[in-house]
Scaffold this motif. Structure first.
Motif, PDB file in Angstrom:
ATOM      1  N   SER A 198      14.174   0.234  42.903  1.00  0.00           N
ATOM      2  CA  SER A 198      14.558   1.548  43.401  1.00  0.00           C
ATOM      3  C   SER A 198      14.514   2.590  42.287  1.00  0.00           C
ATOM      4  O   SER A 198      13.997   3.695  42.469  1.00  0.00           O
ATOM      5  N   ASP A 199      15.036   2.239  41.118  1.00  0.00           N
ATOM      6  CA  ASP A 199      15.008   3.153  39.975  1.00  0.00           C
ATOM      7  C   ASP A 199      13.571   3.489  39.574  1.00  0.00           C
ATOM      8  O   ASP A 199      13.245   4.641  39.289  1.00  0.00           O
ATOM      9  N   ALA A 200      12.707   2.485  39.562  1.00  0.00           N
ATOM     10  CA  ALA A 200      11.309   2.703  39.200  1.00  0.00           C
ATOM     11  C   ALA A 200      10.611   3.622  40.206  1.00  0.00           C
ATOM     12  O   ALA A 200       9.865   4.533  39.823  1.00  0.00           O
ATOM     13  N   LEU A 201      10.871   3.408  41.484  1.00  0.00           N
ATOM     14  CA  LEU A 201      10.259   4.255  42.508  1.00  0.00           C
ATOM     15  C   LEU A 201      10.772   5.689  42.426  1.00  0.00           C
ATOM     16  O   LEU A 201      10.007   6.646  42.612  1.00  0.00           O
ATOM     17  N   ASN A 202      12.047   5.845  42.128  1.00  0.00           N
ATOM     18  CA  ASN A 202      12.598   7.192  41.952  1.00  0.00           C
ATOM     19  C   ASN A 202      11.960   7.890  40.760  1.00  0.00           C
ATOM     20  O   ASN A 202      11.682   9.086  40.808  1.00  0.00           O
ATOM     21  N   ARG A 203      11.717   7.137  39.692  1.00  0.00           N
ATOM     22  CA  ARG A 203      11.077   7.724  38.511  1.00  0.00           C
ATOM     23  C   ARG A 203       9.657   8.162  38.836  1.00  0.00           C
ATOM     24  O   ARG A 203       9.224   9.246  38.451  1.00  0.00           O
ATOM     25  N   VAL A 204       8.921   7.347  39.559  1.00  0.00           N
ATOM     26  CA  VAL A 204       7.560   7.710  39.972  1.00  0.00           C
ATOM     27  C   VAL A 204       7.596   8.990  40.805  1.00  0.00           C
ATOM     28  O   VAL A 204       6.797   9.910  40.587  1.00  0.00           O
ATOM     29  N   THR A 205       8.533   9.061  41.732  1.00  0.00           N
ATOM     30  CA  THR A 205       8.652  10.248  42.571  1.00  0.00           C
ATOM     31  C   THR A 205       8.919  11.491  41.726  1.00  0.00           C
ATOM     32  O   THR A 205       8.306  12.538  41.937  1.00  0.00           O
ATOM     33  N   LEU A 251       5.714  12.452  39.711  1.00  0.00           N
ATOM     34  CA  LEU A 251       4.701  13.070  40.553  1.00  0.00           C
ATOM     35  C   LEU A 251       5.109  14.483  40.960  1.00  0.00           C
ATOM     36  O   LEU A 251       4.278  15.391  41.005  1.00  0.00           O
ATOM     37  N   ALA A 252       6.385  14.674  41.251  1.00  0.00           N
ATOM     38  CA  ALA A 252       6.868  16.013  41.616  1.00  0.00           C
ATOM     39  C   ALA A 252       6.694  16.977  40.446  1.00  0.00           C
ATOM     40  O   ALA A 252       6.276  18.125  40.625  1.00  0.00           O
ATOM     41  N   ALA A 253       6.991  16.499  39.247  1.00  0.00           N
ATOM     42  CA  ALA A 253       6.849  17.340  38.053  1.00  0.00           C
ATOM     43  C   ALA A 253       5.395  17.694  37.796  1.00  0.00           C
ATOM     44  O   ALA A 253       5.094  18.756  37.249  1.00  0.00           O
ATOM     45  N   ALA A 254       4.496  16.805  38.203  1.00  0.00           N
ATOM     46  CA  ALA A 254       3.064  17.047  38.021  1.00  0.00           C
ATOM     47  C   ALA A 254       2.490  17.920  39.135  1.00  0.00           C
ATOM     48  O   ALA A 254       1.306  18.219  39.131  1.00  0.00           O
ATOM     49  N   GLY A 255       3.342  18.271  40.091  1.00  0.00           N
ATOM     50  CA  GLY A 255       2.889  19.132  41.188  1.00  0.00           C
ATOM     51  C   GLY A 255       2.145  18.398  42.278  1.00  0.00           C
ATOM     52  O   GLY A 255       1.383  18.988  43.023  1.00  0.00           O
TER      53      GLY A 255
END
Length: 64
Positions: free
Chosen positions: A49-56, A59-63
């Protein structure tokens, strides 16, 4: 697709058939995720869950 002059970029919308297909895809995804994660221990599930949140967040920061 339609232009929305107030907000800039074009807006996409699903048809009724597209919405039904999306519901089916989401249900299949949920079944697959449940099957893949059912044997995880609590610690492993939390780590995933932590890893998936980090990916999210990345990706959000990258637009994306």
């Amino acid at each position: 697709m339609r232009d929305d002059p107030e907000n800039g970029p074009p807006v996409l919308a699903l048809t009724r058939r597209g919405k039904a297909a999306l519901v089916d895809l989401e249900a299949a995804t949920n079944r697959d995720l449940a099957r893949l994660t059912v044997t995880l221990e609590d610690r492993q599930a939390a780590e995933l869950s932590d890893a998936l949140n980090r990916v999210t967040r990345l990706l959000a920061a990258a637009g994306m």
